[in-house]
Design a protein around this motif. Structure first.
Motif, PDB file in Angstrom:
ATOM      1  N   THR A  55      64.871  60.840  18.817  1.00  0.00           N
ATOM      2  CA  THR A  55      66.056  60.903  19.632  1.00  0.00           C
ATOM      3  C   THR A  55      65.488  61.036  21.039  1.00  0.00           C
ATOM      4  O   THR A  55      64.580  61.697  21.299  1.00  0.00           O
ATOM      5  CB  THR A  55      66.916  62.018  19.373  1.00  0.00           C
ATOM      6  OG1 THR A  55      67.204  62.156  17.732  1.00  0.00           O
ATOM      7  CG2 THR A  55      68.245  62.297  19.863  1.00  0.00           C
ATOM      8  N   ALA A  56      66.429  60.278  21.801  1.00  0.00           N
ATOM      9  CA  ALA A  56      66.260  60.506  23.404  1.00  0.00           C
ATOM     10  C   ALA A  56      67.649  60.712  24.073  1.00  0.00           C
ATOM     11  O   ALA A  56      68.487  60.335  23.416  1.00  0.00           O
ATOM     12  CB  ALA A  56      65.373  59.551  23.919  1.00  0.00           C
ATOM     13  N   ARG A  57      67.593  61.188  25.365  1.00  0.00           N
ATOM     14  CA  ARG A  57      68.669  61.358  26.005  1.00  0.00           C
ATOM     15  C   ARG A  57      68.483  60.670  27.459  1.00  0.00           C
ATOM     16  O   ARG A  57      67.404  60.719  28.048  1.00  0.00           O
ATOM     17  CB  ARG A  57      69.060  62.939  26.186  1.00  0.00           C
ATOM     18  CG  ARG A  57      70.333  62.907  26.755  1.00  0.00           C
ATOM     19  CD  ARG A  57      70.964  64.406  26.794  1.00  0.00           C
ATOM     20  NE  ARG A  57      71.339  65.100  25.430  1.00  0.00           N
ATOM     21  CZ  ARG A  57      72.375  65.326  25.159  1.00  0.00           C
ATOM     22  NH1 ARG A  57      73.495  64.809  25.541  1.00  0.00           N
ATOM     23  NH2 ARG A  57      72.515  65.829  23.855  1.00  0.00           N
TER      24      ARG A  57
ATOM     25  N   ALA B 279      65.780  54.672  16.233  1.00  0.00           N
ATOM     26  CA  ALA B 279      65.919  55.656  17.231  1.00  0.00           C
ATOM     27  C   ALA B 279      67.596  55.786  17.426  1.00  0.00           C
ATOM     28  O   ALA B 279      68.204  54.878  17.362  1.00  0.00           O
ATOM     29  CB  ALA B 279      65.366  55.385  18.596  1.00  0.00           C
ATOM     30  N   VAL B 280      67.919  57.069  17.850  1.00  0.00           N
ATOM     31  CA  VAL B 280      69.211  57.302  18.585  1.00  0.00           C
ATOM     32  C   VAL B 280      69.151  57.725  19.993  1.00  0.00           C
ATOM     33  O   VAL B 280      68.436  58.766  20.163  1.00  0.00           O
ATOM     34  CB  VAL B 280      69.963  58.475  17.684  1.00  0.00           C
ATOM     35  CG1 VAL B 280      71.441  58.755  18.245  1.00  0.00           C
ATOM     36  CG2 VAL B 280      70.258  58.005  16.099  1.00  0.00           C
ATOM     37  N   ILE B 281      69.904  56.961  20.722  1.00  0.00           N
ATOM     38  CA  ILE B 281      69.770  57.505  22.213  1.00  0.00           C
ATOM     39  C   ILE B 281      71.114  58.018  22.554  1.00  0.00           C
ATOM     40  O   ILE B 281      72.125  57.074  22.312  1.00  0.00           O
ATOM     41  CB  ILE B 281      69.157  56.178  22.955  1.00  0.00           C
ATOM     42  CG1 ILE B 281      67.837  55.988  22.337  1.00  0.00           C
ATOM     43  CG2 ILE B 281      69.351  56.174  24.578  1.00  0.00           C
ATOM     44  CD1 ILE B 281      67.269  54.458  23.041  1.00  0.00           C
TER      45      ILE B 281
ATOM     46  N   VAL C 224      70.530  52.911  17.781  1.00  0.00           N
ATOM     47  CA  VAL C 224      71.836  53.324  18.036  1.00  0.00           C
ATOM     48  C   VAL C 224      72.095  54.132  19.358  1.00  0.00           C
ATOM     49  O   VAL C 224      71.146  54.917  19.784  1.00  0.00           O
ATOM     50  CB  VAL C 224      72.293  54.281  16.809  1.00  0.00           C
ATOM     51  CG1 VAL C 224      73.691  55.114  17.274  1.00  0.00           C
ATOM     52  CG2 VAL C 224      72.251  53.640  15.559  1.00  0.00           C
ATOM     53  N   MET C 225      72.938  53.741  20.210  1.00  0.00           N
ATOM     54  CA  MET C 225      73.256  54.248  21.442  1.00  0.00           C
ATOM     55  C   MET C 225      74.530  54.751  21.577  1.00  0.00           C
ATOM     56  O   MET C 225      75.598  54.161  21.485  1.00  0.00           O
ATOM     57  CB  MET C 225      72.876  53.264  22.484  1.00  0.00           C
ATOM     58  CG  MET C 225      72.519  53.918  23.894  1.00  0.00           C
ATOM     59  SD  MET C 225      71.878  52.522  25.041  1.00  0.00           S
ATOM     60  CE  MET C 225      70.395  52.949  25.236  1.00  0.00           C
ATOM     61  N   LEU C 226      74.701  56.205  21.798  1.00  0.00           N
ATOM     62  CA  LEU C 226      75.932  56.830  21.799  1.00  0.00           C
ATOM     63  C   LEU C 226      76.439  57.332  23.204  1.00  0.00           C
ATOM     64  O   LEU C 226      75.654  57.865  24.208  1.00  0.00           O
ATOM     65  CB  LEU C 226      75.725  57.976  21.106  1.00  0.00           C
ATOM     66  CG  LEU C 226      75.427  57.903  19.550  1.00  0.00           C
ATOM     67  CD1 LEU C 226      75.315  59.073  18.651  1.00  0.00           C
ATOM     68  CD2 LEU C 226      76.246  56.920  18.779  1.00  0.00           C
ATOM     69  N   PHE C 227      77.876  57.024  23.590  1.00  0.00           N
ATOM     70  CA  PHE C 227      78.297  57.702  24.777  1.00  0.00           C
ATOM     71  C   PHE C 227      79.463  58.536  24.692  1.00  0.00           C
ATOM     72  O   PHE C 227      80.543  58.152  23.866  1.00  0.00           O
ATOM     73  CB  PHE C 227      78.723  56.248  25.487  1.00  0.00           C
ATOM     74  CG  PHE C 227      77.672  55.330  25.816  1.00  0.00           C
ATOM     75  CD1 PHE C 227      76.946  55.291  26.923  1.00  0.00           C
ATOM     76  CD2 PHE C 227      77.235  54.341  24.976  1.00  0.00           C
ATOM     77  CE1 PHE C 227      76.139  54.417  27.570  1.00  0.00           C
ATOM     78  CE2 PHE C 227      76.357  53.531  25.103  1.00  0.00           C
ATOM     79  CZ  PHE C 227      75.445  53.594  26.547  1.00  0.00           C
TER      80      PHE C 227
END
Lengths: 273, 273
Positions: A181-183, A153-155, A128-131
């Motif tokens: 999780t990563a940023r 992962a959630v990025i 999942v990638m969140l903006f």
């Protein structure tokens, strides 16, 4: 108390310096904690204690709950202080009625780089990638769904709020402590990164080119979500495969956490089939 | 102000008896309002004003928002009082900082019988049926999803909370005012009722016999959801077709509002295909 349980340290004075990090929990939420965070409730605190990424610095329990917490206390690493206080003292420490009766102080683990998380995924994977997700309820809800559907992962982009904010952890039912999780860095090209690691980007948008129901899930899928108002950045939508969830009549849009659940269910069941 | 807009009645005194129903909004939430309810925020108040089921008794706006609300005020029925107050007065009336700056008082319309709603559905239809949903966030979230996916009705068992509670309306983004709603009587047999009207009951449960992804949507589908803890009553599950959403690892369950979104999406897209 059996010898394998940590000694519980009684706290009688709400101003005791040993429980300083638990003081005025809500006000502290607003200013941030510099690498520390608060977990609340039995399920979430258990998630912290069992976490291999984050470290439990201490626990603070209502004394009436100590006995029932024995199985959890048995898992607390040796040397971790466990404090207990009467409910009234606890409420004065926290600054509000702490019905759940259990708090823990955590130290944030080192966050991996997004590329490292992607590189570690198997041939069938979903991330999942969140903006720009700025709402802690939504952040928590998305993590809960990510855990429920086995996301790898959630990025987060730099505009996202902190998933280790107390309320986000609570709404996630502890998943915010669990899911890798990563940023992204401010100048990191998300789509180039995904491409480099063999992930297909699926960008959710009310104006998406195809419907979710008709989408054959990619084997390595990156699912991109923007915040409810502005949605995903136009520059990103223009370069990614865009997908919509058709809606009835004039109703404008789904909650973003709900959307993530719908998309993750479609992708996870399609990948499993 | 153009002549087709209602005259706005200025309120200077927080104790003015004309705005009594707006006083101490949060405390009133707790005791109920006997057929009345509060809508807040522009989108929700617009939903109330346009509702054919519920009646708008009055509006209360921050005076700085009056000009921007002209299009909405033009739709308010003649004779409906529109009050305005300075933000500070408004905050004192409501009892908390009312950032949204717009409230309305509604009178609940007569609720139809569940059987009448079912009888009015077409040959392809989907209704949501809820058992023991006591959390207003979840109730609001389910209504939002019901509207987004064009559900024909939401039917509540006697154990469900009120969808016209202020927070539930707000979380539903007004859908709680929009989607036809009925409540079952205490002794009403939900499954017999559905059967009589040609609806197939699909009961969501973590232990369901088939997976949602494999379910071919019935043409007239009733989607049954229980609360997050206890789930659907065992007696009901034993008699209905039960469906599960497979989840990863040890993670225990999805939020019920998210679940309703996932199920409604699957049913709506399947029925449309």
């Amino acid at each position: 108390m059996p010898p394998d349980l940590p000694a519980v340290i009684p706290i009688d004075d709400p101003d005791d310096p040993r429980i300083e990090p638990y003081r005025d929990v809500r006000e502290r939420d607003l200013v941030g904690r510099d690498g520390l965070f608060i977990a609340e409730g039995a399920v979430v605190v258990r998630g912290l204690v069992q976490s291999t990424r984050h470290r439990t610095l201490s626990l603070l329990l209502a004394d009436k709950r100590v006995a029932a917490m024995a199985p959890l206390l048995a898992q607390v690493p040796t040397g971790t202080p466990v404090y207990s206080a009467a409910q009234a003292v606890l409420d004065r420490i926290a600054g509000f009625p702490l019905h759940r009766g259990i708090l823990a102080l955590g130290a944030r683990g080192v966050q991996p780089a997004a590329g490292d998380l992607l590189a570690a995924c198997g041939p069938v994977a979903r991330v999942v990638m969140l903006f720009g997700i700025g709402n802690h309820d939504n952040m928590g809800g998305i993590f809960r769904n990510a855990a429920a559907f086995g996301a790898d992962a959630v990025i987060l982009d730099p505009g996202c709020c902190d998933p280790l904010y107390r309320k986000a952890i609570r709404v996630s039912v502890g998943a915010a402590l669990l899911v890798p999780t990563a940023r992204l860095a401010a100048d990191e090209d998300a789509l180039a990164l995904l491409d480099r690691h063999g992930f297909e980007a699926v960008a959710l948008s009310p104006g998406g080119a195809e419907t979710l129901a008709a989408l054959a899930p990619p084997r390595r899928a990156a699912l991109l979500f923007g915040s409810e108002g502005p949605g995903l950045p136009a520059a990103l939508l223009a370069r990614a495969r865009s997908v919509r969830i058709p809606m009835a009549g004039s109703f404008d849009s789904l909650n973003v956490a709900t959307t993530s659940g719908i998309v993750l269910h479609h992708i996870a069941s399609g990948q499993a089939a």
